[in-house]
Write a protein that holds these residues in place. Structure first.
Motif, PDB file in Angstrom:
ATOM      1  N   ALA A   1       0.830  -1.210   0.000  1.00 32.74           N
ATOM      2  CA  ALA A   1       0.000   0.000   0.000  1.00 32.74           C
ATOM      3  C   ALA A   1       0.862   1.257   0.000  1.00 32.74           C
ATOM      4  CB  ALA A   1      -0.938  -0.003   1.197  1.00 32.74           C
ATOM      5  N   LEU A   2       1.974   1.227   0.729  1.00 32.60           N
ATOM      6  CA  LEU A   2       2.879   2.380   0.737  1.00 32.60           C
ATOM      7  C   LEU A   2       3.520   2.574  -0.632  1.00 32.60           C
ATOM      8  CD1 LEU A   2       4.522   1.928   4.246  1.00 32.60           C
ATOM      9  CD2 LEU A   2       2.889   3.696   3.549  1.00 32.60           C
ATOM     10  N   ARG A   3       3.857   1.485  -1.309  1.00 31.84           N
ATOM     11  CA  ARG A   3       4.373   1.598  -2.682  1.00 31.84           C
ATOM     12  C   ARG A   3       3.325   2.262  -3.569  1.00 31.84           C
ATOM     13  NH1 ARG A   3       6.395  -4.511  -2.607  1.00 31.84           N
ATOM     14  NH2 ARG A   3       8.441  -4.171  -1.688  1.00 31.84           N
ATOM     15  N   TYR A   4       2.097   1.817  -3.450  1.00 25.17           N
ATOM     16  CA  TYR A   4       1.009   2.393  -4.227  1.00 25.17           C
ATOM     17  C   TYR A   4       0.886   3.889  -3.938  1.00 25.17           C
ATOM     18  CZ  TYR A   4      -3.695   3.213  -5.999  1.00 25.17           C
ATOM     19  OH  TYR A   4      -4.775   3.721  -6.672  1.00 25.17           O
ATOM     20  N   HIS A   5       0.983   4.238  -2.664  1.00 25.43           N
ATOM     21  CA  HIS A   5       0.896   5.658  -2.280  1.00 25.43           C
ATOM     22  C   HIS A   5       2.000   6.478  -2.945  1.00 25.43           C
ATOM     23  CE1 HIS A   5       0.796   9.283   0.160  1.00 25.43           C
ATOM     24  NE2 HIS A   5       2.057   9.060   0.490  1.00 25.43           N
ATOM     25  N   PHE A   6       3.242   5.999  -2.856  1.00 20.59           N
ATOM     26  CA  PHE A   6       4.364   6.765  -3.419  1.00 20.59           C
ATOM     27  C   PHE A   6       4.292   6.831  -4.942  1.00 20.59           C
ATOM     28  CE2 PHE A   6       6.474   5.383   0.645  1.00 20.59           C
ATOM     29  CZ  PHE A   6       6.409   6.625   1.225  1.00 20.59           C
TER      30      PHE A   6
ATOM     31  N   LEU B   1      19.231   1.618 -11.152  1.00 15.17           N
ATOM     32  CA  LEU B   1      18.920   0.511 -10.246  1.00 15.17           C
ATOM     33  C   LEU B   1      18.763   1.001  -8.812  1.00 15.17           C
ATOM     34  CD1 LEU B   1      18.569  -2.565 -10.114  1.00 15.17           C
ATOM     35  CD2 LEU B   1      21.015  -2.723  -9.655  1.00 15.17           C
ATOM     36  N   LEU B   2      19.631   1.894  -8.380  1.00 15.16           N
ATOM     37  CA  LEU B   2      19.560   2.446  -7.033  1.00 15.16           C
ATOM     38  C   LEU B   2      18.254   3.215  -6.815  1.00 15.16           C
ATOM     39  CD1 LEU B   2      21.173   2.825  -4.387  1.00 15.16           C
ATOM     40  CD2 LEU B   2      22.043   4.944  -5.371  1.00 15.16           C
ATOM     41  N   LEU B   3      17.844   3.994  -7.794  1.00 13.42           N
ATOM     42  CA  LEU B   3      16.587   4.742  -7.684  1.00 13.42           C
ATOM     43  C   LEU B   3      15.390   3.803  -7.607  1.00 13.42           C
ATOM     44  CD1 LEU B   3      15.284   7.599  -7.722  1.00 13.42           C
ATOM     45  CD2 LEU B   3      14.973   7.239 -10.165  1.00 13.42           C
ATOM     46  N   MET B   4      15.352   2.788  -8.442  1.00 10.74           N
ATOM     47  CA  MET B   4      14.229   1.846  -8.438  1.00 10.74           C
ATOM     48  C   MET B   4      14.174   1.060  -7.117  1.00 10.74           C
ATOM     49  SD  MET B   4      12.540   2.367 -11.089  1.00 10.74           S
ATOM     50  CE  MET B   4      13.016   3.900 -11.805  1.00 10.74           C
ATOM     51  N   ILE B   5      15.306   0.652  -6.604  1.00 12.81           N
ATOM     52  CA  ILE B   5      15.341  -0.054  -5.315  1.00 12.81           C
ATOM     53  C   ILE B   5      14.879   0.877  -4.194  1.00 12.81           C
ATOM     54  CG2 ILE B   5      16.927  -0.999  -3.570  1.00 12.81           C
ATOM     55  CD1 ILE B   5      18.475  -2.287  -5.911  1.00 12.81           C
ATOM     56  N   SER B   6      15.259   2.152  -4.277  1.00 17.34           N
ATOM     57  CA  SER B   6      14.844   3.116  -3.258  1.00 17.34           C
ATOM     58  C   SER B   6      13.331   3.261  -3.205  1.00 17.34           C
ATOM     59  CB  SER B   6      15.466   4.489  -3.522  1.00 17.34           C
ATOM     60  OG  SER B   6      16.847   4.420  -3.409  1.00 17.34           O
ATOM     61  N   PHE B   7      12.694   3.424  -4.359  1.00 22.29           N
ATOM     62  CA  PHE B   7      11.245   3.607  -4.384  1.00 22.29           C
ATOM     63  C   PHE B   7      10.491   2.322  -4.076  1.00 22.29           C
ATOM     64  CE2 PHE B   7      11.992   7.446  -7.088  1.00 22.29           C
ATOM     65  CZ  PHE B   7      11.483   8.330  -6.165  1.00 22.29           C
ATOM     66  N   TRP B   8      11.045   1.171  -4.436  1.00 24.74           N
ATOM     67  CA  TRP B   8      10.313  -0.071  -4.279  1.00 24.74           C
ATOM     68  C   TRP B   8      10.522  -0.713  -2.908  1.00 24.74           C
ATOM     69  CZ3 TRP B   8       6.371  -1.122  -7.071  1.00 24.74           C
ATOM     70  CH2 TRP B   8       5.797  -2.392  -7.027  1.00 24.74           C
ATOM     71  N   PHE B   9      11.718  -0.575  -2.338  1.00 29.25           N
ATOM     72  CA  PHE B   9      12.020  -1.258  -1.075  1.00 29.25           C
ATOM     73  C   PHE B   9      12.359  -0.317   0.077  1.00 29.25           C
ATOM     74  CE2 PHE B   9      13.170  -4.373  -4.380  1.00 29.25           C
ATOM     75  CZ  PHE B   9      12.320  -5.397  -4.020  1.00 29.25           C
ATOM     76  N   ILE B  10      13.304   0.572  -0.123  1.00 26.78           N
ATOM     77  CA  ILE B  10      13.841   1.371   0.980  1.00 26.78           C
ATOM     78  C   ILE B  10      12.818   2.359   1.530  1.00 26.78           C
ATOM     79  CG2 ILE B  10      15.617   3.042   1.636  1.00 26.78           C
ATOM     80  CD1 ILE B  10      17.451   1.609  -0.432  1.00 26.78           C
TER      81      ILE B  10
ATOM     82  N   GLY C   1       9.787   0.623   3.263  1.00 22.53           N
ATOM     83  CA  GLY C   1      10.285  -0.046   4.471  1.00 22.53           C
ATOM     84  C   GLY C   1      10.605   0.936   5.582  1.00 22.53           C
ATOM     85  N   ALA C   2      11.202   2.058   5.227  1.00 25.90           N
ATOM     86  CA  ALA C   2      11.545   3.074   6.231  1.00 25.90           C
ATOM     87  C   ALA C   2      10.282   3.679   6.849  1.00 25.90           C
ATOM     88  CB  ALA C   2      12.401   4.168   5.594  1.00 25.90           C
ATOM     89  N   VAL C   3       9.279   3.957   6.028  1.00 26.34           N
ATOM     90  CA  VAL C   3       8.024   4.505   6.554  1.00 26.34           C
ATOM     91  C   VAL C   3       7.362   3.489   7.470  1.00 26.34           C
ATOM     92  CG1 VAL C   3       5.701   5.253   5.918  1.00 26.34           C
ATOM     93  CG2 VAL C   3       7.673   6.096   4.651  1.00 26.34           C
ATOM     94  N   TYR C   4       7.355   2.228   7.071  1.00 29.31           N
ATOM     95  CA  TYR C   4       6.740   1.190   7.896  1.00 29.31           C
ATOM     96  C   TYR C   4       7.443   1.065   9.255  1.00 29.31           C
ATOM     97  CZ  TYR C   4       4.897  -3.246   9.493  1.00 29.31           C
ATOM     98  OH  TYR C   4       4.296  -4.216  10.250  1.00 29.31           O
ATOM     99  N   ARG C   5       8.763   1.067   9.254  1.00 33.26           N
ATOM    100  CA  ARG C   5       9.518   0.931  10.511  1.00 33.26           C
ATOM    101  C   ARG C   5       9.330   2.128  11.441  1.00 33.26           C
ATOM    102  NH1 ARG C   5      13.019  -1.195   6.905  1.00 33.26           N
ATOM    103  NH2 ARG C   5      14.255   0.698   6.706  1.00 33.26           N
ATOM    104  N   ARG C   6       9.223   3.326  10.882  1.00 33.38           N
ATOM    105  CA  ARG C   6       9.066   4.536  11.697  1.00 33.38           C
ATOM    106  C   ARG C   6       7.675   4.688  12.288  1.00 33.38           C
ATOM    107  NH1 ARG C   6      10.347   9.462   8.354  1.00 33.38           N
ATOM    108  NH2 ARG C   6      10.077   7.974   6.716  1.00 33.38           N
TER     109      ARG C   6
END
Length: 158
Positions: A15-20, A62-71, A74-79
């Motif tokens: 859902a957070l991916r969808y939001h971003f 690759l770094l940008l795509m990994i940032s938007f898809w995982f990092i 994940g950071a929002v969820y953990r915080r």
């Protein structure tokens, strides 16, 4: 209508991916980066840029795509402590209430800026950045999900 729910980590991350991804500025940036990556590939194929420049571009893409898809999700969820608790929500014709063991809060539907729907959640937006996720799994059946969707359509400016 009353629902009880907790959050599933995998579904919240989705859902957070969808939001971003639904944010206009992020979509534009991803499109521009992908166009730049394709241009880089074409220029490399035409021998206009060196292999090192192409590899650096590929690494940045690759770094940008990994940032938007995982990092970022994940950071929002953990915080956010919100996703680690159980809640009860009450919906009436004039307002809705979110209740937790530490208290409760009510909002009139006019406080909602808009809502969006993703595969597992309703995203209730208070403004462009503040939102509440309501899991579809909290509803007893598809009729309740449809009823809630209709309630939101009637009470908010989608």
């Amino acid at each position: 209508m009353t629902i009880h729910f907790g959050y599933n980590k995998k579904q919240v991350i989705q859902a957070l991916r969808y939001h971003f991804i639904s944010k206009k500025e992020i979509r534009i940036m991803i499109i521009l980066v992908n166009v730049f990556a394709m241009l880089s590939l074409v220029l490399y194929g035409l021998h206009k840029i060196t292999p090192v420049a192409f590899l650096i571009n590929s690494f940045l893409w690759l770094l940008l795509m990994i940032s938007f898809w995982f990092i970022l999700p994940g950071a929002v969820y953990r915080r956010a402590e919100t996703f680690k608790h159980d809640f009860t929500m009450y919906f009436s014709d004039v307002d809705f209430t979110l209740e937790h063991t530490k208290g409760k809060r009510s909002w009139p539907y006019t406080a909602l800026h808009s809502f969006k729907e993703s595969p597992h959640f309703f995203h209730l937006y208070f403004d462009e950045r503040s939102f509440l996720l309501v899991p579809k799994s909290a509803f007893a059946n598809g009729d309740e999900v449809s009823g809630f969707r209709n309630l939101l359509m009637n009470k908010t400016r989608k």
